[in-house]
Design an enzyme around this catalytic site. Structure first.
Site, mmCIF file in Angstrom:
data_model
loop_
_atom_site.group_PDB
_atom_site.id
_atom_site.type_symbol
_atom_site.label_atom_id
_atom_site.label_comp_id
_atom_site.label_asym_id
_atom_site.label_seq_id
_atom_site.Cartn_x
_atom_site.Cartn_y
_atom_site.Cartn_z
ATOM 1 C CG ASP A 1 -0.378 -0.025 2.330
ATOM 2 O OD1 ASP A 1 1.001 0.252 2.527
ATOM 3 O OD2 ASP A 1 -0.696 -0.193 3.642
ATOM 4 C CG LEU A 2 -0.588 5.241 -0.761
ATOM 5 C CD1 LEU A 2 -1.928 6.307 -0.738
ATOM 6 C CD2 LEU A 2 0.060 5.784 -2.045
#
Length: 128
Positions: free
Chosen positions: A15-16
């Site tokens: 993810d980020l």
């Protein structure tokens, strides 16, 4: 008896924050379960085609313990806890070396065209 399935974390799994996105652990353990069934000689495609039977997840209890990150080498472990007439309970974990990152207890149910059905005797014997 414990089954092991190895995998590597790819960029697409993160993810980020740069850690494995939580839902991807469910994908990882799905792969581990599929390989556990295959290693016991059960062809799920043939079971579906010939008998109209599939395994479906009924319940998952999961704990996220530590994050995995890009390029980690992971091992998914799968162990049989309980084998009933129409259900299977498994303990699964995602490991990085000796570190447990994720663990889950998964309940599967054997489904036919009209709902839950008993597993064929030969499938039950192969999985036990």
């Amino acid at each position: 008896m414990m089954h092991e399935f190895t995998l590597r974390v790819y960029y697409e799994d993160t993810d980020l924050a740069g850690i494995v996105y939580y839902a991807n652990y469910l994908k990882f353990i799905e792969r581990g379960r599929s390989e556990w069934v295959r290693a016991r000689g059960v062809d799920q495609g043939r079971l579906r085609t010939e008998a109209g039977i599939v395994f479906a997840v009924r319940r998952v209890e999961a704990d996220y313990l530590r994050p995995a990150v890009f390029d980690d080498a992971l091992v998914v472990t799968t162990a049989l806890v309980e084998l009933g007439g129409a259900r299977i309970v498994l303990d699964q974990a995602v490991m990085r070396g000796d570190q447990r990152l994720f663990e889950a207890r998964v309940t599967l149910v054997c489904l036919g065209p009209t709902g839950a059905v008993r597993m064929p005797a030969e499938v039950r014997a192969a999985l036990s």
